[in-house]
Scaffold this active site. Sequence first.
Site, PDB file in Angstrom:
ATOM      1  N   GLU A   1       3.560   6.349 -10.618  1.00 23.40           N
ATOM      2  CA  GLU A   1       2.470   8.242  -9.611  1.00 23.40           C
ATOM      3  C   GLU A   1       3.308   7.446  -8.398  1.00 23.40           C
ATOM      4  O   GLU A   1       3.999   6.818  -7.813  1.00 23.40           O
ATOM      5  CB  GLU A   1       1.677   7.171  -9.717  1.00 23.40           C
ATOM      6  CG  GLU A   1       0.247   7.172 -11.246  1.00 23.40           C
ATOM      7  CD  GLU A   1      -0.506   7.497 -11.108  1.00 23.40           C
ATOM      8  OE1 GLU A   1      -1.508   7.418 -11.456  1.00 23.40           O
ATOM      9  OE2 GLU A   1      -1.252   5.688 -11.032  1.00 23.40           O
TER      10      GLU A   1
ATOM     11  N   SER B   1       8.372  -2.470   1.320  1.00 23.49           N
ATOM     12  CA  SER B   1       6.613  -3.830   1.324  1.00 23.49           C
ATOM     13  C   SER B   1       6.885  -4.822   0.192  1.00 23.49           C
ATOM     14  O   SER B   1       7.326  -4.420  -1.335  1.00 23.49           O
ATOM     15  CB  SER B   1       5.419  -3.036   1.111  1.00 23.49           C
ATOM     16  OG  SER B   1       4.337  -4.252   1.175  1.00 23.49           O
TER      17      SER B   1
ATOM     18  N   CYS C   1       4.488  -3.705 -13.313  1.00 23.70           N
ATOM     19  CA  CYS C   1       5.634  -4.769 -12.307  1.00 23.70           C
ATOM     20  C   CYS C   1       4.849  -5.943 -12.860  1.00 23.70           C
ATOM     21  O   CYS C   1       4.179  -6.279 -13.523  1.00 23.70           O
ATOM     22  CB  CYS C   1       4.217  -5.147 -11.043  1.00 23.70           C
ATOM     23  SG  CYS C   1       5.184  -5.871  -9.615  1.00 23.70           S
TER      24      CYS C   1
ATOM     25  N   GLU D   1       7.250  -4.294  -7.437  1.00 29.35           N
ATOM     26  CA  GLU D   1       8.314  -4.625  -6.456  1.00 29.35           C
ATOM     27  C   GLU D   1       9.719  -4.237  -6.076  1.00 29.35           C
ATOM     28  O   GLU D   1      10.636  -4.710  -6.558  1.00 29.35           O
ATOM     29  CB  GLU D   1       8.165  -6.005  -7.347  1.00 29.35           C
ATOM     30  CG  GLU D   1       9.625  -7.404  -5.732  1.00 29.35           C
ATOM     31  CD  GLU D   1       8.622  -7.279  -4.902  1.00 29.35           C
ATOM     32  OE1 GLU D   1       7.623  -6.841  -4.513  1.00 29.35           O
ATOM     33  OE2 GLU D   1       9.522  -6.966  -3.228  1.00 29.35           O
TER      34      GLU D   1
ATOM     35  N   CYS E   1      -4.041   1.833  -2.324  1.00 31.69           N
ATOM     36  CA  CYS E   1      -3.122   0.550  -2.989  1.00 31.69           C
ATOM     37  C   CYS E   1      -4.121  -0.108  -3.600  1.00 31.69           C
ATOM     38  O   CYS E   1      -4.929  -0.755  -3.986  1.00 31.69           O
ATOM     39  CB  CYS E   1      -3.411   0.050  -1.201  1.00 31.69           C
ATOM     40  SG  CYS E   1      -2.564   0.015   0.288  1.00 31.69           S
TER      41      CYS E   1
ATOM     42  N   CYS F   1       4.022   7.355  -0.059  1.00 27.34           N
ATOM     43  CA  CYS F   1       4.535   6.470  -1.420  1.00 27.34           C
ATOM     44  C   CYS F   1       4.898   6.253  -1.810  1.00 27.34           C
ATOM     45  O   CYS F   1       4.255   6.952  -3.389  1.00 27.34           O
ATOM     46  CB  CYS F   1       2.919   6.047  -1.290  1.00 27.34           C
ATOM     47  SG  CYS F   1       3.325   3.577  -2.165  1.00 27.34           S
TER      48      CYS F   1
ATOM     49  N   CYS G   1      -3.950  -6.520  -8.262  1.00 27.72           N
ATOM     50  CA  CYS G   1      -3.600  -5.892  -8.129  1.00 27.72           C
ATOM     51  C   CYS G   1      -3.708  -4.631  -9.731  1.00 27.72           C
ATOM     52  O   CYS G   1      -3.112  -4.795 -10.114  1.00 27.72           O
ATOM     53  CB  CYS G   1      -1.731  -5.323  -7.495  1.00 27.72           C
ATOM     54  SG  CYS G   1      -1.142  -3.525  -7.561  1.00 27.72           S
TER      55      CYS G   1
ATOM     56  N   CYS H   1       0.122  -9.810  -9.180  1.00 26.85           N
ATOM     57  CA  CYS H   1      -0.913 -10.129  -8.088  1.00 26.85           C
ATOM     58  C   CYS H   1      -2.783 -10.270  -8.920  1.00 26.85           C
ATOM     59  O   CYS H   1      -2.540  -8.343  -9.348  1.00 26.85           O
ATOM     60  CB  CYS H   1      -1.015  -9.291  -7.166  1.00 26.85           C
ATOM     61  SG  CYS H   1       0.883  -9.855  -6.569  1.00 26.85           S
TER      62      CYS H   1
ATOM     63  N   LEU I   1       1.063 -10.111   2.776  1.00 28.60           N
ATOM     64  CA  LEU I   1       0.486 -11.644   3.528  1.00 28.60           C
ATOM     65  C   LEU I   1      -0.789 -12.362   2.937  1.00 28.60           C
ATOM     66  O   LEU I   1      -0.151 -13.613   1.959  1.00 28.60           O
ATOM     67  CB  LEU I   1       0.687 -12.123   4.464  1.00 28.60           C
ATOM     68  CG  LEU I   1       0.138 -13.064   5.588  1.00 28.60           C
ATOM     69  CD1 LEU I   1       0.894 -14.547   5.388  1.00 28.60           C
ATOM     70  CD2 LEU I   1       0.069 -12.712   7.135  1.00 28.60           C
ATOM     71  N   HIS I   2      -1.794 -11.856   2.716  1.00 28.18           N
ATOM     72  CA  HIS I   2      -2.650 -11.975   2.134  1.00 28.18           C
ATOM     73  C   HIS I   2      -3.229 -13.272   2.606  1.00 28.18           C
ATOM     74  O   HIS I   2      -4.667 -13.444   2.610  1.00 28.18           O
ATOM     75  CB  HIS I   2      -3.343 -11.321   1.026  1.00 28.18           C
ATOM     76  CG  HIS I   2      -2.166  -9.951   0.396  1.00 28.18           C
ATOM     77  ND1 HIS I   2      -2.681  -8.459   1.473  1.00 28.18           N
ATOM     78  CD2 HIS I   2      -2.097  -9.948  -0.701  1.00 28.18           C
ATOM     79  CE1 HIS I   2      -2.370  -8.063   0.699  1.00 28.18           C
ATOM     80  NE2 HIS I   2      -1.225  -8.293  -0.375  1.00 28.18           N
TER      81      HIS I   2
HETATM   82  N1  SAH Z   1       5.113  -5.084  -4.815  1.00 22.54           N
HETATM   83  C1  SAH Z   1       5.540  -4.468  -3.296  1.00 22.54           C
HETATM   84  C2  SAH Z   1       4.865  -3.365  -3.126  1.00 22.54           C
HETATM   85  C3  SAH Z   1       3.692  -2.497  -4.074  1.00 22.54           C
HETATM   86  S1  SAH Z   1       2.115  -2.892  -2.929  1.00 22.54           S
HETATM   87  C4  SAH Z   1       4.182  -5.710  -2.643  1.00 22.54           C
HETATM   88  O1  SAH Z   1       3.487  -6.692  -2.631  1.00 22.54           O
HETATM   89  O2  SAH Z   1       4.792  -5.780  -1.317  1.00 22.54           O
HETATM   90  C5  SAH Z   1       1.655  -2.209  -2.112  1.00 22.54           C
HETATM   91  C6  SAH Z   1       0.344  -3.044  -0.851  1.00 22.54           C
HETATM   92  O3  SAH Z   1      -1.055  -3.014  -1.230  1.00 22.54           O
HETATM   93  C7  SAH Z   1       0.539  -4.668  -1.028  1.00 22.54           C
HETATM   94  O4  SAH Z   1      -0.002  -5.046   0.676  1.00 22.54           O
HETATM   95  C8  SAH Z   1       0.091  -5.118  -1.732  1.00 22.54           C
HETATM   96  O5  SAH Z   1      -0.577  -6.716  -1.767  1.00 22.54           O
HETATM   97  C9  SAH Z   1      -1.479  -4.109  -1.625  1.00 22.54           C
HETATM   98  N2  SAH Z   1      -2.605  -4.462  -2.916  1.00 22.54           N
HETATM   99  C10 SAH Z   1      -2.169  -4.513  -4.066  1.00 22.54           C
HETATM  100  N3  SAH Z   1      -3.358  -4.375  -4.687  1.00 22.54           N
HETATM  101  C11 SAH Z   1      -4.291  -3.600  -3.681  1.00 22.54           C
HETATM  102  C12 SAH Z   1      -5.873  -3.425  -3.433  1.00 22.54           C
HETATM  103  N4  SAH Z   1      -6.134  -3.186  -4.663  1.00 22.54           N
HETATM  104  N5  SAH Z   1      -6.867  -3.496  -2.355  1.00 22.54           N
HETATM  105  C13 SAH Z   1      -5.608  -3.425  -1.598  1.00 22.54           C
HETATM  106  N6  SAH Z   1      -4.570  -3.517  -1.472  1.00 22.54           N
HETATM  107  C14 SAH Z   1      -3.614  -4.064  -2.295  1.00 22.54           C
END
Ligand code: SAH
Length: 353
Positions: free
Chosen positions: A96, A196, A116, A165, A345, A109, A123, A120, A220-221
């Site tokens: 997608e 990212s 992946c 990733e 996201c 995007c 996600c 995480c 970062l988070h």
């Molecule tokens: N693997 C890469 C790119 C994909 S995610 C990365 O980790 O950066 C793109 C962004 O969306 C990342 O910052 C990720 O942490 C964030 N993200 C993932 N799941 C999310 C969710 N459910 N709500 C909000 N942001 C999310």
Amino acid sequence: MNSNKKISIKGLTLDELEEFFLSIDEKKFRAQQVFNWVNNHLVFNIDEMLNLSKELRVKLNESVELQDLVLSKIQNSVSTQTKKYLFESNDGKKIESVIIPDEKRNTLCISTQVGCPLDCKFCATGLMGYKRNLTTAEIVDQYLLAAKDYGKENITNIVYMGMGEPLLNFKNTLNSLKIFTHELNKVLSKNRITLSTAGIPQKIKELADSGLKVKLALSLHSCFEEIRTRIMPINKKYSLQQNLDACRYYADKTDTLITFEYTMFKDLNDRKEDINVLVKLTNKIPSKINVIPFNDIKHMDPEGISAELSPTPMDRIYDFVEELRKRNVTVMLRDTQGDDIVAACGQLAVKDN
Ligand code: SAH
């Protein structure tokens, strides 16, 4: 190389395309012509490349591939202008990509992997597991097919924030960046492309050394190692500290600002102490913070810690952002866009892959 296998030329950098033409006893300048047809005119049929001779077209039709993905579905969000594309690869994998418009730009995007491996906890893509890396041609083709539908000139930015990733598919990701940023490829400039990553320090440094100078975003988070590890297991292998050192190196080497992505989880990373450490961090590294409301992933039936995460309420997010701004941090608050078509996201995940 298997001589029967056709070469996917959408995935070739100009240098590789030149090598290819030399290898089939053709002149090097043909590479520029074909690069131009594909990347600027969005022509994916050799027979429409009218400055190539008939003989050359026959030869190319036998040896090259120009269909790496098929666009199988387009979904439009009702509440926003977000548009989601579903593509299918030649081996039946589903991928997608999303177009997210706002007042100033239309951002595409794109994905770099099917699924992946990082897992995480917030996600949806992580929850579907990992299938395979995308080829360079499949990464580029998401842009080419979206551009054909949406208009190349209408797509102003590309972000590598879809499924996967990018730094774990480093070579193909780098080649796709070389294609997008090549001076012959019109419209997109380097500073309109953002990659990212969840943080692979060595690869961040290699990207800095590549000379491509695209923008870098780090997911970062949390500024606390222990909390970050809880929601991003990759943090056990590559600590936040190692990643921040790599980000500092990236910022210095490329003279760009790092974007720290910060998805907000209730009571986990939205506290006073989080603000204090964010202020310290942004003082050390030239950067800005992108605050993202947590988009729920209930459509994936999450379990364990994934099921426990909940979004910070919007009024608390506004206060958090306000407080950071008061303390001179540059903060952007990202809208939740396209959640009605699960295109926001972290919501990208395709079942039956
Ligand atoms: N693997 C890469 C790119 C994909 S995610 C990365 O980790 O950066 C793109 C962004 O969306 C990342 O910052 C990720 O942490 C964030 N993200 C993932 N799941 C999310 C969710 N459910 N709500 C909000 N942001 C999310």
